[in-house]
Design an enzyme around this catalytic site. Structure first.
Site, PDB file in Angstrom:
ATOM      1  N   HIS A 120       3.113  28.590 -20.531  1.00  0.00           N
ATOM      2  CA  HIS A 120       3.756  29.864 -19.261  1.00  0.00           C
ATOM      3  C   HIS A 120       4.068  30.570 -19.907  1.00  0.00           C
ATOM      4  O   HIS A 120       4.260  32.032 -19.029  1.00  0.00           O
ATOM      5  CB  HIS A 120       4.741  29.025 -18.389  1.00  0.00           C
ATOM      6  N   ASP A 156      -1.652  19.696 -18.150  1.00  0.00           N
ATOM      7  CA  ASP A 156      -0.429  20.006 -17.423  1.00  0.00           C
ATOM      8  C   ASP A 156      -0.968  19.893 -15.940  1.00  0.00           C
ATOM      9  O   ASP A 156      -1.155  20.619 -14.877  1.00  0.00           O
ATOM     10  CB  ASP A 156      -0.052  21.197 -18.238  1.00  0.00           C
ATOM     11  N   HIS A 158       0.490  22.093 -14.109  1.00  0.00           N
ATOM     12  CA  HIS A 158       0.954  23.214 -13.444  1.00  0.00           C
ATOM     13  C   HIS A 158       0.262  24.553 -14.611  1.00  0.00           C
ATOM     14  O   HIS A 158      -0.485  23.700 -15.769  1.00  0.00           O
ATOM     15  CB  HIS A 158       2.498  23.626 -13.875  1.00  0.00           C
ATOM     16  N   ASP A 243       3.275  15.966 -16.906  1.00  0.00           N
ATOM     17  CA  ASP A 243       3.869  15.731 -15.813  1.00  0.00           C
ATOM     18  C   ASP A 243       2.608  15.936 -13.969  1.00  0.00           C
ATOM     19  O   ASP A 243       2.810  15.640 -13.051  1.00  0.00           O
ATOM     20  CB  ASP A 243       4.380  17.775 -15.473  1.00  0.00           C
TER      21      ASP A 243
END
Length: 319
Positions: A120, A156, A158, A243
């Site tokens: 991120h 991931d 996200h 995740d």
């Protein structure tokens, strides 16, 4: 030729009750995998980090860790402690040392296990528990050391917004992200590849909750494999976020341990086919320690060709 891994657990980068904590790696045990050897990691230099991040941000993060920590530095919330700047440099270094082992021929492939994660982190700032973008810096380093083309694949839960920002303007780099739609960081649209120079280099797959193992198997065959074959990279970097598992507290994509096993072996097979086996798995998110440990075990087994029986689990909300 062996497979190697690096480990940068950052035990002092910790904040009470925060999901991105040293506890994430508490069940990790790779000692049962023959052919996977740990190598030391050294911190990255500011020059290496500046291949992705602005000097102003690098200096600001160092100053904040020295004078303001412990503190939150974005709304995710992303936190810093007095050691976080050095921990972030070592996290980048874990990826770079694993990468260099591949590039100098001392390893066939590699696994990097750093904290804090990175995908991120934007060129000009921290975001989403991430301080420096470990994967994007490794990709830039590979390009600087003679790899003609590099592809980053991010599974991931996200979207890897920072990696996309860092690589989208580089013709020799490609980025593919599978992520749950309509969750943090609320980016990663199909339409992001809306110009001719991005087609074939940028693929976002925003997925519905409960996509599960069967969905990811189809994505591997119908999207990821053609993407890699079309771009023909000399190296694959995998932003491995665990995740995506159904047990994770922050997402609902619904993968099982068997799904991670299938995905890991499929990605290694693609590297064998297209990249002379050169592939680097690099840990991103994943906030259930048992899942993270078993996801990394699956990656290590895939890298070494070692037999692996994933723990039996069934997603309780599978379609």
């Amino acid at each position: 030729m062996t497979s190697v891994y690096t480990l940068a657990p950052a035990p002092q980068h910790a904040l009470r009750d925060h999901p991105e904590s040293p506890q994430r790696l508490s069940q990790l045990n790779l000692s049962t995998l023959p052919g996977l050897e740990q190598i030391p990691c050294l911190p990255a230099t500011e020059s290496q980090v500046s291949r992705v991040h602005t000097p102003a941000y690098i200096q600001a993060l160092q100053n904040a860790c020295q004078t303001e920590a412990p503190a939150f530095i974005d709304s995710a919330p992303t936190y810093i402690t007095p050691t976080s700047y050095e921990d972030a440099l070592l996290a980048v270094g874990a990826g770079l040392m694993a990468l260099r082992a591949i590039l100098d021929g001392s390893a066939h492939n590699a696994l990097a296990i750093p904290r804090p994660p990175g995908h991120h982190a934007e060129p000009n700032g921290a975001m989403g528990f991430c301080l420096f973008n470990n994967a994007a810096i490794a990709a830039q380093d590979a390009l600087a050391h003679g790899v003609e083309r590099v592809a980053v694949i991010d599974f991931d839960a996200h979207h890897g917004n920072g990696t996309q920002s860092a690589l989208r303007h580089l013709p020799r780099a490609a980025f593919l992200s599978t992520h749950q739609r309509d969750i943090y960081p609320f980016s990663g649209r199909l339409e992001d590849a809306d110009t001719p120079n991005l087609r074939g280099r940028l693929v976002n797959l925003p997925l519905p909750a409960r996509t599960g193992d069967q969905g990811f198997e189809q994505i591997l065959q119908a999207v990821i494999a053609p993407f890699v074959r079309g771009f023909q990279p000399g190296l694959l970097i995998i932003s491995a976020g665990y995740d995506s598992h159904w047990r994770d507290p922050l997402a609902l994509l619904g993968l099982t341990h068997a799904g991670f096993h299938l995905l890991s072996r499929g990605l290694v097979a693609l590297a064998d086919e297209c990249c002379q086996g050169r592939i680097l798995f690099l840990l991103e998110g994943g906030y259930d320690p048992f899942t993270v440990a078993n996801g990394l075990q699956a990656a290590g087994a895939a890298l070494t060709g070692h037999p692996h029986t994933p723990p039996k689990d069934v997603c309780p909300f599978a379609e």
